[in-house]
Structure formats: C-alpha cells, structure tokens
Design an enzyme around this catalytic site. Structure first.
Site, short mmCIF file in Angstrom:
data_model
loop_
_atom_site.label_atom_id
_atom_site.label_comp_id
_atom_site.label_asym_id
_atom_site.label_seq_id
_atom_site.Cartn_x
_atom_site.Cartn_y
_atom_site.Cartn_z
N GLY A 68 -5.37 4.38 1.92
CA GLY A 68 -5.37 2.93 2.09
C GLY A 68 -5.64 2.60 3.55
N GLN A 73 -5.52 -2.60 10.99
CA GLN A 73 -5.57 -1.24 11.51
C GLN A 73 -6.90 -0.93 12.21
OE1 GLN A 73 -3.95 0.57 7.63
NE2 GLN A 73 -3.22 1.96 9.23
N CYS A 126 1.24 7.26 8.09
CA CYS A 126 0.40 6.10 8.35
C CYS A 126 -0.69 6.49 9.34
CB CYS A 126 1.25 4.97 8.93
SG CYS A 126 0.31 3.47 9.34
N LEU A 127 -1.90 6.02 9.08
CA LEU A 127 -3.01 6.32 9.98
C LEU A 127 -2.83 5.71 11.36
CD1 LEU A 127 -6.00 5.85 7.50
CD2 LEU A 127 -4.82 7.97 8.14
N HIS A 168 2.76 -0.32 1.05
CA HIS A 168 2.46 0.10 2.42
C HIS A 168 1.34 -0.75 3.01
CE1 HIS A 168 2.02 3.44 5.52
NE2 HIS A 168 0.92 2.72 5.71
N GLU A 169 0.25 -0.91 2.26
CA GLU A 169 -0.89 -1.65 2.82
C GLU A 169 -0.62 -3.15 2.92
OE1 GLU A 169 -3.10 -0.01 4.30
OE2 GLU A 169 -2.43 1.90 3.45
N HIS A 172 1.36 -3.94 6.01
CA HIS A 172 0.55 -4.04 7.23
C HIS A 172 0.11 -5.49 7.48
CE1 HIS A 172 -0.04 -0.15 9.04
NE2 HIS A 172 -0.37 0.41 7.90
#
Length: 215
Positions: A68, A73, A126-127, A168-169, A172
């Site tokens: 995701g 991000q 997480c990226l 999670h997404e 953000h």
C-alpha cells in the site's frame, strides 16, 4: 529529501513529481506532510493527471516493495491511496494472518469503521519508517467507504490482513503513522525480525519483550 512545498497548486506539485521517470521518492517519518491535515480530493487533478499519478503510486509501491502507499508518502497532501497484495506467503502465515491476495485498488477519500469488537495484533512495517517493525492491534474487520479513481462509490467489508492494509493506508491520510498505534516495546529492527520474530504470530515476541496482546 525535503518535501516539495504544497502551497503551490496540487496539480503543479504532482506534475513536478511526475517529471522524473521511475518510482517517486518516499517521504520518511519526520516530514510534516505525514502529520498535517490532508485535503479531501475534489477534482484537484484532471482525469489524465490523476491516472498518471495513480500509475506512479503503483510503480513506487511495487518498487519499494510494499502492499500500500498513500499520497502523503510521496509528498502530496491528498486523500488518495493505493493497495495491492499478491500475498506470496507460506500457508501457515496465510492461515494465521488471514492474508489473501488483493487486487490493485485506488482509494479516494477513504474512511473506515470497525465491524464488531475483535482485534488482532501482528508485526507491521511502513515504507515511511524504513528498517523497523512493531506490533499493532487493529480491528479484525472493517467497513471501508470511499470512491475509486473513476468516482464510483465503494462500500465494502474487509477482513484479516486486507483489513489491516486498509486501516494502515487510511490512517496515513489522517496524519497517523502505525507507530502511533503500536506496542512500542515490540519495536524491532528488520535484522532482529529476521533473527527472532519470523513466527506467523507475535506471541513469542510478546512474552520475550514484555508487551500485551489483545485478549
């Protein structure tokens, strides 16, 4: 890398990001764009530019790799995210985490609400927080409402690992990182994860590191 100023029109910001070929730079924790209010998407980008931006998000997600990616991000404060999970995991992991393949999806202006009271805890990364993972307890099932990239309404219930990705997404887009919800005693480097905590569930980590799991 500093986040490009988003005081300029968002379409202009996106055009600048897309001017370079290849994956987009991913913004790391500590950049204000990950913590500030994100604008409700309301046609800021024309159809062609939105399509190009979505393609770039997908390319960046694959290259990272991740399952995701949210627009903040990559420095764009719009309520847009993409998800996709081929779920290439062993059977025991698939069963323990209810991780099943998810096709590519675009989430525009998403929000979610828990369905029921069950919560499950697993390590999550997480990226935008590279190199670390921590255990997060999340709703086992959520109802997602949003639009797709073509403006069609989405109202769907997600269960298991797909529900975790959705939460999670979407978080953000509310300025929330997974660490805000994590058991911080579980925080582990990727190296420690590979050496110690590769089990499908985090019970051993909880016992060894001294944190509680949902009952």
């Amino acid at each position: 890398m500093a986040t490009p100023s988003h005081r300029k029109p968002l379409a202009e910001l996106v055009e600048e990001l897309l001017a370079a070929d290849g994956p987009l730079p991913i913004v790391a924790a500590g950049d204000p764009v990950l913590r500030q209010g994100i604008e409700h998407y309301d046609g800021h980008l024309d159809a062609a530019l939105l399509s190009r931006f979505v393609d770039a998000l997908r390319i960046t997600m694959h290259a990272a790799p991740g399952v995701g990616l949210a627009a903040p991000q990559v420095g764009v404060p719009l309520r847009i995210a993409v998800i996709e999970d081929p779920a290439p995991v062993p059977e025991e992991v698939r069963l323990a985490r209810a991780r099943v393949p998810q096709p590519f999806r675009v989430l525009v202006n998403p929000s979610y609400e828990p369905v029921g009271t069950e919560r499950v805890a697993f390590f999550e990364g997480c990226l935008s927080v590279p190199g670390w993972q921590a255990v997060v307890a999340r709703a086992a099932q959520v109802r997602l409402t949003c639009e797709d990239e073509n403006g069609r309404p989405v109202d769907e219930v997600f269960t298991g690992w797909p529900a975790r990705i959705v939460q999670h997404e979407t978080d953000h887009l509310d300025g929330t990182l997974y660490l805000d919800r994590a058991q911080l005693r579980s925080l582990s480097s990727n190296e420690a994860m590979a050496e110690r905590w590769t089990q499908p569930t985090p019970e051993r980590a909880a016992a060894s590191l001294g944190f509680a799991l949902p009952s």
